[in-house]
Motif scaffolding. Structure first.
Motif, PDB file in Angstrom:
ATOM      1  N   ALA A  51       0.555  -1.127  -0.676  1.00 18.66           N
ATOM      2  CA  ALA A  51      -0.263   0.048   0.185  1.00 18.66           C
ATOM      3  C   ALA A  51       1.073   0.978  -0.319  1.00 18.66           C
ATOM      4  CB  ALA A  51      -0.907  -0.061   1.373  1.00 18.66           C
ATOM      5  N   ARG A  52       2.017   1.364   0.754  1.00 23.14           N
ATOM      6  CA  ARG A  52       2.578   2.102   0.804  1.00 23.14           C
ATOM      7  C   ARG A  52       3.527   2.815  -0.668  1.00 23.14           C
ATOM      8  NH1 ARG A  52       3.719   0.302   5.958  1.00 23.14           N
ATOM      9  NH2 ARG A  52       3.576   1.850   7.138  1.00 23.14           N
ATOM     10  N   ASP A  53       3.262   1.954  -1.844  1.00 25.48           N
ATOM     11  CA  ASP A  53       4.398   1.854  -3.340  1.00 25.48           C
ATOM     12  C   ASP A  53       3.255   3.017  -3.494  1.00 25.48           C
ATOM     13  OD1 ASP A  53       5.786   1.568  -5.134  1.00 25.48           O
ATOM     14  OD2 ASP A  53       4.155   0.380  -5.665  1.00 25.48           O
ATOM     15  N   ALA A  54       1.233   2.067  -3.253  1.00 27.03           N
ATOM     16  CA  ALA A  54       1.011   2.857  -4.565  1.00 27.03           C
ATOM     17  C   ALA A  54       0.114   4.376  -3.574  1.00 27.03           C
ATOM     18  CB  ALA A  54      -0.815   2.770  -3.708  1.00 27.03           C
ATOM     19  N   SER A  55       0.588   4.975  -2.017  1.00 26.03           N
ATOM     20  CA  SER A  55       0.601   6.131  -2.075  1.00 26.03           C
ATOM     21  C   SER A  55       1.649   7.128  -2.598  1.00 26.03           C
ATOM     22  CB  SER A  55       0.786   5.839  -0.170  1.00 26.03           C
ATOM     23  OG  SER A  55      -0.107   5.696   0.387  1.00 26.03           O
ATOM     24  N   TYR A  56       3.154   6.041  -2.506  1.00 27.41           N
ATOM     25  CA  TYR A  56       4.290   6.770  -3.659  1.00 27.41           C
ATOM     26  C   TYR A  56       3.886   7.240  -4.796  1.00 27.41           C
ATOM     27  CZ  TYR A  56       9.283   7.347  -5.785  1.00 27.41           C
ATOM     28  OH  TYR A  56       9.551   7.580  -6.719  1.00 27.41           O
ATOM     29  N   LEU A  57       3.775   6.509  -5.491  1.00 30.15           N
ATOM     30  CA  LEU A  57       3.190   6.284  -7.268  1.00 30.15           C
ATOM     31  C   LEU A  57       2.257   7.274  -7.304  1.00 30.15           C
ATOM     32  CD1 LEU A  57       2.902   2.583  -8.445  1.00 30.15           C
ATOM     33  CD2 LEU A  57       5.282   4.342  -8.923  1.00 30.15           C
ATOM     34  N   ALA A  58       1.190   7.326  -6.589  1.00 26.65           N
ATOM     35  CA  ALA A  58       0.325   8.714  -6.219  1.00 26.65           C
ATOM     36  C   ALA A  58       0.707   9.789  -6.396  1.00 26.65           C
ATOM     37  CB  ALA A  58      -0.787   8.534  -5.241  1.00 26.65           C
ATOM     38  N   TYR A  59       1.603   9.883  -5.994  1.00 29.82           N
ATOM     39  CA  TYR A  59       2.519  10.922  -5.588  1.00 29.82           C
ATOM     40  C   TYR A  59       2.859  11.680  -6.375  1.00 29.82           C
ATOM     41  CZ  TYR A  59       1.067  12.825  -0.618  1.00 29.82           C
ATOM     42  OH  TYR A  59       1.016  13.283   0.062  1.00 29.82           O
ATOM     43  N   ARG A  60       3.864  10.597  -6.856  1.00 29.14           N
ATOM     44  CA  ARG A  60       4.545  10.746  -8.157  1.00 29.14           C
ATOM     45  C   ARG A  60       4.075  11.191  -9.312  1.00 29.14           C
ATOM     46  NH1 ARG A  60       5.815   6.919 -11.655  1.00 29.14           N
ATOM     47  NH2 ARG A  60       7.987   7.097 -13.160  1.00 29.14           N
ATOM     48  N   LYS A  61       2.538  10.113 -10.205  1.00 23.37           N
ATOM     49  CA  LYS A  61       1.951  11.072 -10.765  1.00 23.37           C
ATOM     50  C   LYS A  61       1.252  12.865 -10.238  1.00 23.37           C
ATOM     51  CE  LYS A  61      -0.328  10.406 -14.474  1.00 23.37           C
ATOM     52  NZ  LYS A  61       0.788  10.376 -15.407  1.00 23.37           N
ATOM     53  N   ALA A  62       0.871  12.788  -9.605  1.00 22.57           N
ATOM     54  CA  ALA A  62       0.678  14.336  -9.572  1.00 22.57           C
ATOM     55  C   ALA A  62       2.310  15.018  -9.092  1.00 22.57           C
ATOM     56  CB  ALA A  62       0.078  14.299  -8.111  1.00 22.57           C
ATOM     57  N   ILE A  63       3.346  14.528  -9.222  1.00 20.56           N
ATOM     58  CA  ILE A  63       4.598  15.429  -9.449  1.00 20.56           C
ATOM     59  C   ILE A  63       4.728  15.413 -11.068  1.00 20.56           C
ATOM     60  CG2 ILE A  63       6.524  15.591  -9.218  1.00 20.56           C
ATOM     61  CD1 ILE A  63       6.193  14.555  -6.504  1.00 20.56           C
ATOM     62  N   GLN A  64       4.228  14.228 -11.422  1.00 20.73           N
ATOM     63  CA  GLN A  64       4.821  14.723 -13.254  1.00 20.73           C
ATOM     64  C   GLN A  64       3.786  15.171 -14.366  1.00 20.73           C
ATOM     65  OE1 GLN A  64       3.746   9.951 -14.040  1.00 20.73           O
ATOM     66  NE2 GLN A  64       5.827  10.248 -14.277  1.00 20.73           N
ATOM     67  N   GLU A  65       2.439  15.324 -13.032  1.00 25.47           N
ATOM     68  CA  GLU A  65       1.868  15.957 -14.535  1.00 25.47           C
ATOM     69  C   GLU A  65       2.167  17.439 -13.848  1.00 25.47           C
ATOM     70  OE1 GLU A  65      -1.790  16.031 -15.570  1.00 25.47           O
ATOM     71  OE2 GLU A  65      -1.269  13.540 -15.350  1.00 25.47           O
ATOM     72  N   VAL A  66       2.190  17.911 -12.844  1.00 29.48           N
ATOM     73  CA  VAL A  66       2.155  19.531 -12.742  1.00 29.48           C
ATOM     74  C   VAL A  66       3.675  19.758 -12.826  1.00 29.48           C
ATOM     75  CG1 VAL A  66       3.049  19.823 -10.824  1.00 29.48           C
ATOM     76  CG2 VAL A  66       2.435  21.593 -11.155  1.00 29.48           C
ATOM     77  N   VAL A  67       4.431  19.093 -13.305  1.00 22.79           N
ATOM     78  CA  VAL A  67       6.007  20.050 -14.131  1.00 22.79           C
ATOM     79  C   VAL A  67       6.034  19.271 -15.531  1.00 22.79           C
ATOM     80  CG1 VAL A  67       8.222  18.335 -14.068  1.00 22.79           C
ATOM     81  CG2 VAL A  67       7.462  18.718 -12.152  1.00 22.79           C
ATOM     82  N   SER A  68       5.533  18.618 -16.098  1.00 24.06           N
ATOM     83  CA  SER A  68       5.313  18.585 -17.851  1.00 24.06           C
ATOM     84  C   SER A  68       3.947  19.319 -17.803  1.00 24.06           C
ATOM     85  CB  SER A  68       4.353  17.133 -17.565  1.00 24.06           C
ATOM     86  OG  SER A  68       4.773  15.608 -17.754  1.00 24.06           O
ATOM     87  N   ARG A  69       3.389  20.037 -17.289  1.00 28.09           N
ATOM     88  CA  ARG A  69       2.488  20.777 -17.930  1.00 28.09           C
ATOM     89  C   ARG A  69       3.443  22.034 -17.568  1.00 28.09           C
ATOM     90  NH1 ARG A  69      -1.476  20.428 -15.246  1.00 28.09           N
ATOM     91  NH2 ARG A  69      -2.770  19.868 -17.538  1.00 28.09           N
ATOM     92  N   GLN A  70       4.742  22.823 -16.643  1.00 30.25           N
ATOM     93  CA  GLN A  70       5.708  23.950 -16.582  1.00 30.25           C
ATOM     94  C   GLN A  70       5.974  23.174 -17.828  1.00 30.25           C
ATOM     95  OE1 GLN A  70       5.134  26.299 -14.480  1.00 30.25           O
ATOM     96  NE2 GLN A  70       6.239  27.526 -16.286  1.00 30.25           N
ATOM     97  N   LEU A  71       6.595  22.830 -17.687  1.00 31.91           N
ATOM     98  CA  LEU A  71       7.652  22.624 -19.174  1.00 31.91           C
ATOM     99  C   LEU A  71       6.962  22.773 -20.656  1.00 31.91           C
ATOM    100  CD1 LEU A  71       9.463  18.082 -18.121  1.00 31.91           C
ATOM    101  CD2 LEU A  71      10.499  20.856 -17.917  1.00 31.91           C
ATOM    102  N   ALA A  72       5.745  22.269 -20.392  1.00 28.17           N
ATOM    103  CA  ALA A  72       5.195  22.703 -22.152  1.00 28.17           C
ATOM    104  C   ALA A  72       5.020  24.421 -22.338  1.00 28.17           C
ATOM    105  CB  ALA A  72       3.447  21.709 -22.321  1.00 28.17           C
TER     106      ALA A  72
END
Length: 557
Positions: free
Chosen positions: A290-311
């Protein structure tokens, strides 16, 4: 009668090798991390080159006599996995490798005791009680290392300050205070050689503040910044992730992004809840359960905002790579969904959507405990203020009425409609929600961007496939978190491309990369065979995620 003997020096050297930084750097950061775990609000460092001694004092909770006695057991710790950012007093234990002696003094209530400890031989590290030398004032713990090398960097005040600022950067930046105040209510102050280290927000020419909201929170779950700087130092390249003020890892590999100007883009995200996802050694995140699920959820959220700023900055390498593997990813999602029952460790890589597919262990589901209120799908939280990232299961929790959907605002021009995927809103527009009405507003480059703006469908954090060139690597691909990186510089890749068998080559590379995660080494061949069999079946499947398959227009003969 025989007895078990332990080569303590070899054990400590192996422990040293588990950390990527220099030994002196690890000693300092781990001592400070354990001081922070003890509730310290002030940490003093005093270097005395004349005596070759470094003294570190904190005003934390201190230790009882029996706790200090147990502290000398190299294998002992009072912390469980998911607690704190320091590991088993490892800083002091590693300090035995570079010190002639280590003196520890602690005060807690009526208890005021001290010990002297040293590494006498490869197999012996004796310690004894001594009268307290008076290193502490009212409460807390003090450690004095008498170093064997009088030229050790631990005796350099500049080195001490630089290491503290690099490894505990959020504690020196007032922009993180609101987020960290939940854990450090009174803040944390550092002094080096009786000089208080200053705290200051350091705005860059292109530094953008970001915040991330998960679950149904109105306050940010994570916050930080991303910056673009042509003179960015090499050690600041990529996005660093920290928890409770301690930087855990950095770079681009862990995030699964590969911007074209990666050498000029950096940033830092502080996520306090990720402390519950740390490994026992506190230098990485857990990759299972379950802790891996939490980490992946945060990682995906960070991907979203970083990808938007890169664009927004015109860096579209990642956006150009995605269509190349989108169809393959859909097939792999089906394969992983089918294999998740037989290989439970693959569950964290299955795409999570409402309806049909399996979900990760989440709060209130099954027997596993989850350290944070995270849910499987990401959607726009239209009741959370300015629209931070939200992860929800697609509806309200049991027992709570579903909130009414906001009234639609005025239609937007077609050219201003936000796109799907990881692209940003055009220009500097941001979508916010005020009084239930979607609003648009202009934001400066330094303003905090929202995390998931204008989404038309839930975001995914399943398996991603990316391509990279590693000519000196003999592996077809590698798994980094939930991203498979295919080595397009491998000779087999060029041969597959020439023979139009790139799909099979990629599926084989994915299977080889996932096998060590899914099964033991002796069962990897069976897993790869089963994976390829399911992959072949998925190719002929007519299932289409989220909609019915379109009927064939071919006339019946």
């Amino acid at each position: 009668m025989g007895e078990t003997r332990v080569d303590l020096q070899h054990l400590l050297e192996d422990l040293r090798d588990a950390y990527t930084g220099a030994l002196e750097e690890t000693i300092l950061t781990e001592v400070v991390a354990n001081a922070l775990d003890s509730g310290a609000t002030r940490i003093w460092l005093r270097a005395n080159p004349a005596d070759a001694a470094l003294t570190i004092v904190d005003d934390g909770r201190g230790m009882q006599r029996r706790e200090l006695a147990r502290y000398h057991d190299v294998a002992a710790t009072t912390k469980a996995r998911g607690e704190g950012i320091g590991f088993a007093g490892v800083g002091i234990k590693l300090g035995l490798l570079v010190s002639r002696e280590v003196v520890t003094e602690t005060r807690r209530g009526a208890t005021h005791v001290a010990t002297r400890w040293h590494l006498a031989s490869r197999h012996r590290a004796p310690w004894k009680w001594i009268p307290p030398p008076g290193l502490t004032v009212s409460r807390g713990t003090a450690v004095r290392l008498t170093l064997a090398n009088q030229l050790s960097p631990l005796l350099d005040a500049g080195y001490l300050e630089e290491t503290l600022r690099r490894h505990f950067e959020p504690l020196f930046d007032p922009a993180f205070d609101d987020l960290l105040r939940r854990h450090y209510r009174d803040g944390v102050a550092f002094e080096v050689d009786e000089r208080k280290l200053t705290r200051a927000d350091v705005p860059g020419p292109e530094r953008v503040r970001i915040s991330i909201r998960l679950g149904r929170r109105r306050t940010p779950s994570a916050a930080g910044f991303i910056e673009r700087n042509p003179l960015l130092p090499a050690d600041r390249e990529g996005i660093a992730i920290s928890t409770f003020g301690k930087v855990i890892k950095g770079g681009w590999d862990w995030l699964g992004l590969a911007p074209a100007a990666r050498a000029h883009i950096g940033g830092l995200i502080e996520a306090p809840d990720l402390a519950a996802c740390l490994t026992l050694s506190k230098n990485d995140f857990i990759r299972s359960g379950a802790r891996d699920a939490s980490y992946l959820a945060y990682r995906k959220a960070i991907q979203e905002v970083v990808s938007r700023q890169l664009a927004e900055w015109g860096d579209a390498r990642d956006a150009e790579t995605r269509p190349r593997s989108a169809r393959l990813e859909r097939d792999l999602e089906r394969v992983l969904e089918d294999l998740a029952d037989d290989f439970p460790l693959l569950r964290s890589l299955v795409d999570r959507r409402v309806g049909g597919q399996k979900r990760l262990p989440m709060p209130g589901r099954g027997d596993e405990r989850v350290p944070a209120p995270l849910f499987a799908n990401m959607s726009v939280d239209e009741s959370g203020g300015n629209g931070g990232a939200s992860l929800s299961e697609g509806g309200p929790p049991a027992g709570q009425p579903e909130s009414p959907s906001p009234k639609p605002g005025p239609p937007r021009p077609q050219e201003e409609e936000p796109s799907l995927g990881d692209r940003s809103l055009p220009g500097n527009e941001r979508l916010s929600v005020e009084g239930g009405q979607p609003q648009t507003r202009l934001s400066a480059s330094a303003e905090t961007p929202n995390t998931v703006i204008g989404r038309r469908r839930p975001a995914r954090y399943g398996l991603l496939v990316q391509f990279e060139s590693r000519p000196d690597d003999s592996e077809l691909g590698r798994l980094v978190d939930s991203t498979i990186w295919i080595n397009d510089a491998h000779p087999a890749y060029a041969r597959a491309l020439a023979s139009r068998s790139l799909g099979y080559h990629t599926a084989l590379a994915v299977a080889l990369a996932l096998a060590p995660l899914a099964v033991e080494a002796r069962d990897e061949h069976t897993f790869i065979t089963q994976f390829l069999a399911h992959w072949g079946s998925a190719h002929g499947s007519n299932r289409v995620s989220g909609r019915r398959a379109k009927p064939s227009r071919r006339p019946h003969l």
